[in-house]
Design a protein around this motif. Sequence first.
Motif, mmCIF file in Angstrom:
data_model
loop_
_atom_site.group_PDB
_atom_site.id
_atom_site.type_symbol
_atom_site.label_atom_id
_atom_site.label_comp_id
_atom_site.label_asym_id
_atom_site.label_seq_id
_atom_site.Cartn_x
_atom_site.Cartn_y
_atom_site.Cartn_z
ATOM 1 N N ILE A 96 29.207 34.526 62.589
ATOM 2 C CA ILE A 96 29.655 34.001 63.889
ATOM 3 C C ILE A 96 31.133 34.245 64.187
ATOM 4 O O ILE A 96 31.543 34.088 65.329
ATOM 5 N N THR A 97 31.929 34.623 63.188
ATOM 6 C CA THR A 97 33.360 34.776 63.459
ATOM 7 C C THR A 97 33.879 36.197 63.354
ATOM 8 O O THR A 97 34.848 36.533 64.013
ATOM 9 N N PRO A 99 33.960 39.839 64.359
ATOM 10 C CA PRO A 99 33.437 40.519 65.534
ATOM 11 C C PRO A 99 32.346 41.548 65.231
ATOM 12 O O PRO A 99 31.440 41.746 66.023
ATOM 13 N N SER A 101 30.544 41.484 62.252
ATOM 14 C CA SER A 101 29.664 40.881 61.258
ATOM 15 C C SER A 101 29.619 41.704 59.984
ATOM 16 O O SER A 101 30.613 42.273 59.583
ATOM 17 N N TYR A 167 21.932 37.177 61.567
ATOM 18 C CA TYR A 167 22.687 38.245 62.225
ATOM 19 C C TYR A 167 21.968 38.680 63.501
ATOM 20 O O TYR A 167 22.568 38.777 64.571
ATOM 21 N N SER A 169 19.734 36.980 65.229
ATOM 22 C CA SER A 169 19.749 35.865 66.176
ATOM 23 C C SER A 169 21.094 35.778 66.902
ATOM 24 O O SER A 169 21.142 35.550 68.112
ATOM 25 N N PHE A 170 22.165 35.988 66.168
ATOM 26 C CA PHE A 170 23.484 35.878 66.792
ATOM 27 C C PHE A 170 23.723 37.016 67.778
ATOM 28 O O PHE A 170 24.320 36.807 68.832
ATOM 29 N N ILE A 171 23.230 38.212 67.464
ATOM 30 C CA ILE A 171 23.340 39.327 68.409
ATOM 31 C C ILE A 171 22.621 38.976 69.711
ATOM 32 O O ILE A 171 23.134 39.214 70.796
ATOM 33 N N HIS A 173 21.572 35.828 70.881
ATOM 34 C CA HIS A 173 21.867 34.570 71.569
ATOM 35 C C HIS A 173 23.342 34.194 71.638
ATOM 36 O O HIS A 173 23.708 33.337 72.452
ATOM 37 N N ARG A 174 24.155 34.759 70.773
ATOM 38 C CA ARG A 174 25.589 34.427 70.715
ATOM 39 C C ARG A 174 25.819 32.923 70.666
ATOM 40 O O ARG A 174 26.688 32.381 71.329
ATOM 41 N N ASP A 175 25.016 32.247 69.858
ATOM 42 C CA ASP A 175 25.094 30.790 69.743
ATOM 43 C C ASP A 175 25.502 30.414 68.319
ATOM 44 O O ASP A 175 24.658 30.309 67.430
ATOM 45 N N PRO A 176 26.804 30.175 68.089
ATOM 46 C CA PRO A 176 27.271 29.844 66.740
ATOM 47 C C PRO A 176 26.618 28.581 66.188
ATOM 48 O O PRO A 176 26.304 28.509 64.996
#
Length: 192
Positions: A96-97, A99, A101, A167, A169-171, A173-176
Amino acid sequence: MPRRQEFIEEEVIQKAMEVFWKKGYAATTTRDLTEAMQINISSLYNSIGDKHQLFIRCIRHYSDVRIRAAASRFAHYDSAFQALEAFIKDAAKTIITEPSSCMCIKAAFEIEGDDPEVNLAINTYNDYVHEFMKGMVLRAQESGEMATTEDADTIADYLDSLFTGWYNSFILHRDPNRILQMAAYAIRHLKV
């Protein structure tokens, strides 16, 4: 008389790695690399090789840096479970931090298993991470911090799959918070 190599190889590999890490293999041009590395094209080819060879060297460099950092960071924990918990939290934080990953996961998604040399470089790192997590699990099981009903290899595979899923999921949804909640859930279910 051959010209003296006018750069420190590890430094230029680091610079190239940052370009590949940010842009990916396909989108990175040789010009992007030589500009970032501050070397000319002939120096690249004569000392390191082509773009593909450089990419593999960058994956290995990335892996080496991560392995040294993990070995140093987790060597001093008294509790194996606390070390494993910190490792899981670090994985979530990286996703999440940072840029770009994890470079290895990013490369694996981009290459999609079509390049045996890249796969070998990624798998070497993945095998290390697997054994590292397995070792923490075994120590936590031996100390009674984790149940012994599950196989340590399976738990390490499970965690590795989680990290890859986080990884992805974050791509999407961008939900930390979603990633941090999944990390907390995984930790709760591993503890006795």
